[in-house]
Design an enzyme around this catalytic site. Sequence first.
Site, PDB file in Angstrom:
ATOM      1  N   TYR A 133       0.909  -1.011   0.210  1.00  0.00           N
ATOM      2  CA  TYR A 133      -0.123   0.138  -0.192  1.00  0.00           C
ATOM      3  C   TYR A 133       1.115   1.319   0.305  1.00  0.00           C
ATOM      4  CZ  TYR A 133      -4.191   2.347   1.135  1.00  0.00           C
ATOM      5  OH  TYR A 133      -5.343   3.139   0.691  1.00  0.00           O
ATOM      6  N   LYS A 158      -0.913  -0.658  -4.273  1.00  0.00           N
ATOM      7  CA  LYS A 158      -2.973  -0.125  -3.511  1.00  0.00           C
ATOM      8  C   LYS A 158      -1.656   1.824  -3.785  1.00  0.00           C
ATOM      9  CE  LYS A 158      -6.566   0.180  -1.411  1.00  0.00           C
ATOM     10  NZ  LYS A 158      -7.437  -0.230  -0.198  1.00  0.00           N
TER      11      LYS A 158
END
Length: 302
Positions: A133, A158
């Site tokens: 992330y 992400k």
Amino acid sequence: MKFQGVLFFPVTPFAADGSLDEERLAQHIDSGVAAGAGGVFVACGTGEFHALTSEEIERATRVAVGTTAGRVPVLAAAGGPTPVARDQAARVARAGADGILLLPPYLVTSPQRGLVRYVEEVTAASEVPVVFYQRGTARLTTETAAEIAALPKVAGLKDGLGDIERMHRIVRAVRAVPGGADFQFFNGLPTAEMTAPAYKGVGVELYSSAVFAFAPEIALAFHRALAEDDQARIDTLLDEFYGPLVRLRDQVPGYAVALVKAGVALRGLDVGGVRAPLLDPTPEHVARLAKLIDHGLEVAGA
């Protein structure tokens, strides 16, 4: 571990005494999977990862794995200080998760090589794939993103920064290396539907939908419109539901999570309030949310 469709980030229900409510979590996840979720990301951002103990993350993961029963992939979060993230990664793998959403290191700003080292050390704690992330303290250069993507256990990236130009360069760089065609990219911004058309334009079609947690009918209607390039329907949903929701969300820091929990309660499942340092929405804001949901369902044809 391949994803398609709307990705479901359930809230974490708490009982009246503040403890993790496993029964309501199972109900919440089961209803989301039944509604058509393409994957379950439990105990992540919308699930108040920041406020959970590692033991609670493990328990929530077990509930998610047992409830989904193999119908869709289940990922759970790990992150923060390296030893903590390693422990969490081992726990969620032991609980049966199909993968890990790896959040950034805690607080410090590190050199790019340090971010690679962080991912290497955390991924070494288990055998399950990892989605990294990018947000907060983790801002990857194109070269670092390609290096992390090439690590054997990293299956996706992400993005929570919202820098479209940076993300476009990262996608192109990763896609150009051997095996890069199968690498998965996710839009991880709050209320991701607002930016989903832009991300789709740079090759990022997967996104996390907080709205799916409380109004899957609306989230699925938007996802279908996006897949079909139905610009008129996209514009209507953005103008009449998602845009007003974002304006309400921006009233108070932390509403990206607190409003979602309130929305789940409004749709009939009492999941308790949020833990500190977040605050529950005011009665006025809950009333506005209720009207927004009703109108969104009408616009979506639900």
